[in-house]
Design a protein around this motif. Sequence first.
Motif, PDB file in Angstrom:
ATOM      1  N   UNK A 105      68.494  58.665  32.664  1.00 58.68           N
ATOM      2  CA  UNK A 105      68.823  59.830  33.491  1.00 58.68           C
ATOM      3  C   UNK A 105      69.243  59.378  34.879  1.00 58.68           C
ATOM      4  N   UNK A 106      70.256  60.049  35.446  1.00 58.58           N
ATOM      5  CA  UNK A 106      70.710  59.748  36.799  1.00 58.58           C
ATOM      6  C   UNK A 106      69.683  60.166  37.837  1.00 58.58           C
ATOM      7  N   UNK A 107      68.913  61.206  37.517  1.00 57.23           N
ATOM      8  CA  UNK A 107      67.928  61.731  38.446  1.00 57.23           C
ATOM      9  C   UNK A 107      67.013  62.701  37.722  1.00 57.23           C
ATOM     10  N   UNK A 108      66.642  63.768  38.394  1.00 50.40           N
ATOM     11  CA  UNK A 108      65.775  64.787  37.801  1.00 50.40           C
ATOM     12  C   UNK A 108      66.603  66.001  37.421  1.00 50.40           C
ATOM     13  N   UNK A 109      66.050  66.821  36.526  1.00 47.53           N
ATOM     14  CA  UNK A 109      66.766  68.012  36.085  1.00 47.53           C
ATOM     15  C   UNK A 109      65.778  69.083  35.638  1.00 47.53           C
ATOM     16  N   UNK A 110      66.192  70.327  35.801  1.00 42.25           N
ATOM     17  CA  UNK A 110      65.463  71.462  35.236  1.00 42.25           C
ATOM     18  C   UNK A 110      66.476  72.326  34.494  1.00 42.25           C
ATOM     19  N   UNK A 111      66.173  72.648  33.241  1.00 45.88           N
ATOM     20  CA  UNK A 111      67.032  73.504  32.438  1.00 45.88           C
ATOM     21  C   UNK A 111      66.388  74.875  32.305  1.00 45.88           C
ATOM     22  N   UNK A 112      67.159  75.927  32.581  1.00 45.74           N
ATOM     23  CA  UNK A 112      66.726  77.306  32.378  1.00 45.74           C
ATOM     24  C   UNK A 112      67.500  77.893  31.206  1.00 45.74           C
ATOM     25  N   UNK A 113      66.801  78.408  30.222  1.00 46.00           N
ATOM     26  CA  UNK A 113      67.439  79.060  29.082  1.00 46.00           C
ATOM     27  C   UNK A 113      67.895  80.456  29.494  1.00 46.00           C
ATOM     28  N   UNK A 114      69.079  80.859  29.068  1.00 48.56           N
ATOM     29  CA  UNK A 114      69.625  82.168  29.400  1.00 48.56           C
ATOM     30  C   UNK A 114      69.674  83.018  28.134  1.00 48.56           C
ATOM     31  N   UNK A 170      60.850  67.382  42.340  1.00 42.77           N
ATOM     32  CA  UNK A 170      60.441  68.474  43.219  1.00 42.77           C
ATOM     33  C   UNK A 170      61.660  69.249  43.719  1.00 42.77           C
ATOM     34  N   UNK A 171      62.725  68.523  44.064  1.00 45.45           N
ATOM     35  CA  UNK A 171      63.949  69.189  44.529  1.00 45.45           C
ATOM     36  C   UNK A 171      64.585  69.980  43.395  1.00 45.45           C
ATOM     37  N   UNK A 172      64.598  69.417  42.181  1.00 45.48           N
ATOM     38  CA  UNK A 172      65.176  70.122  41.034  1.00 45.48           C
ATOM     39  C   UNK A 172      64.398  71.402  40.728  1.00 45.48           C
ATOM     40  N   UNK A 173      63.075  71.334  40.826  1.00 45.92           N
ATOM     41  CA  UNK A 173      62.254  72.526  40.595  1.00 45.92           C
ATOM     42  C   UNK A 173      62.529  73.576  41.664  1.00 45.92           C
ATOM     43  N   UNK A 174      62.668  73.130  42.907  1.00 40.88           N
ATOM     44  CA  UNK A 174      62.982  74.059  43.996  1.00 40.88           C
ATOM     45  C   UNK A 174      64.318  74.754  43.741  1.00 40.88           C
ATOM     46  N   UNK A 175      65.329  73.979  43.334  1.00 37.74           N
ATOM     47  CA  UNK A 175      66.631  74.556  43.006  1.00 37.74           C
ATOM     48  C   UNK A 175      66.516  75.552  41.846  1.00 37.74           C
ATOM     49  N   UNK A 217      63.933  77.288  40.924  1.00 39.35           N
ATOM     50  CA  UNK A 217      63.264  78.523  41.358  1.00 39.35           C
ATOM     51  C   UNK A 217      64.243  79.442  42.087  1.00 39.35           C
ATOM     52  N   UNK A 218      65.106  78.843  42.882  1.00 43.73           N
ATOM     53  CA  UNK A 218      66.131  79.649  43.572  1.00 43.73           C
ATOM     54  C   UNK A 218      67.078  80.266  42.538  1.00 43.73           C
ATOM     55  N   UNK A 219      67.531  79.470  41.566  1.00 47.76           N
ATOM     56  CA  UNK A 219      68.432  79.982  40.533  1.00 47.76           C
ATOM     57  C   UNK A 219      67.771  81.097  39.732  1.00 47.76           C
ATOM     58  N   UNK A 220      66.496  80.919  39.411  1.00 48.50           N
ATOM     59  CA  UNK A 220      65.772  81.951  38.679  1.00 48.50           C
ATOM     60  C   UNK A 220      65.732  83.246  39.479  1.00 48.50           C
ATOM     61  N   UNK A 221      65.551  83.149  40.804  1.00 44.89           N
ATOM     62  CA  UNK A 221      65.556  84.336  41.642  1.00 44.89           C
ATOM     63  C   UNK A 221      66.898  85.049  41.613  1.00 44.89           C
ATOM     64  N   UNK A 222      67.980  84.287  41.670  1.00 46.22           N
ATOM     65  CA  UNK A 222      69.327  84.864  41.610  1.00 46.22           C
ATOM     66  C   UNK A 222      69.522  85.619  40.296  1.00 46.22           C
TER      67      UNK A 222
END
Length: 384
Positions: A304-313, A365-370, A372-377
């Motif tokens: 992996x290049x870094x961290x990631x969080x996937x949200x199912x739609x 931590x940054x990916x989770x923060x992002x 959470x913002x996306x989930x709010x949107x």
Amino acid sequence: MVQVQPGDWLGLLGGGQLGRMFCMAAQSIGYKVCVLDPDADSPAGAVADDHLVNDYLDPVSLEWLAARCKAVTTEFENVPAHALESLAQRCLVAPAAPAVAIAQDRMAEKRFIASIGIAVAPHRVVVRADDLHEAPASLFPAILKTARLGYDGKGQVVVADAREARHAFDRLAQVPCVLEQKLHLRQEVSCIVCRGQDGATATFPVAENEHRHGILAVSIVPARVLPEVERQARALATRIAQALDYVGVLCVEFFVLDDGRLVVNEIAPRPHNSGHYSIDACVTSQFEQQARILAGLPLGDTCAFGAAVMLNLLGELWFDGGQRREPPWAQLLRDPRARLHLYGKREPRPGRKMGHVTLVADSREHAIEQARHAAGVLRLPPPR
């Protein structure tokens, strides 16, 4: 070893979103893909180079697929075994029918995993009502799961005692089931292992998964587990693939118990929802690995290049107070690291997987923060 050159055809049984992403990955390295699926509007059929709109057991379609393709794979585990066996007489089928048959049946799956010395949840096979009378009280509370065709929480009922289990067995039409003890969990994680025709293996970073109503909602990579748990999950997934003599991409789902021990929940003989992050966050995605394996190519790097969080739609995202609406994609994509994937399905329905969004960052931590913002949107519950 079967080798398929770029420009030649690969075959696919199943036309869902996993097949769609496989098609795109295979095409990106030069292959043509022929899909067999009965749905004329299937997500994979819409992007495939050819789409045979027919039943999986249609003899003419199977003959055509085998004549055109040197290698065929599946995008879901409940493809009829006879279709795989018929194709295997003419071309490479990966994964092979025996491995798929084990993953299709929870009873066979648990028996196999236990037979190679890997822990599964305490359980009891239920084929008739009397089996529930004999279930020990220590097994409860439990989950009664149909042995076949259960996914995304379907065919599963939480039961407090034998009486509730008997009622649930009746509601499930008394089909064969597994009564599985409901364990105290710290987390749920999954590991995707890839095994080539030559026996070479590679594993992707372990994902930490959050389910809602039995459907995967969030995957976080790297998982918030100790390094030893990560190492053990990768080792156990590899061991299962080797014991199955598996060829292809395999997902192993684990329960992490309160004391840190790993217990296998189930296996999926295909790319998995919890591995979608690999499209945007890894050198080689799970779908490109599937194409490489089928074509007899070397495995790609799973780093992996870094961290990631996937949200199912899911389909309910398209409704507000019962009224159909288009989700606010432009607002979501104001985050330049948000990667949106929609599956081309025309009709959103509650619980239907319509797409996913992956947030990539330099730290978990940054990916989770992002995320959470996306989930709010999107008006989704935030990741835990």
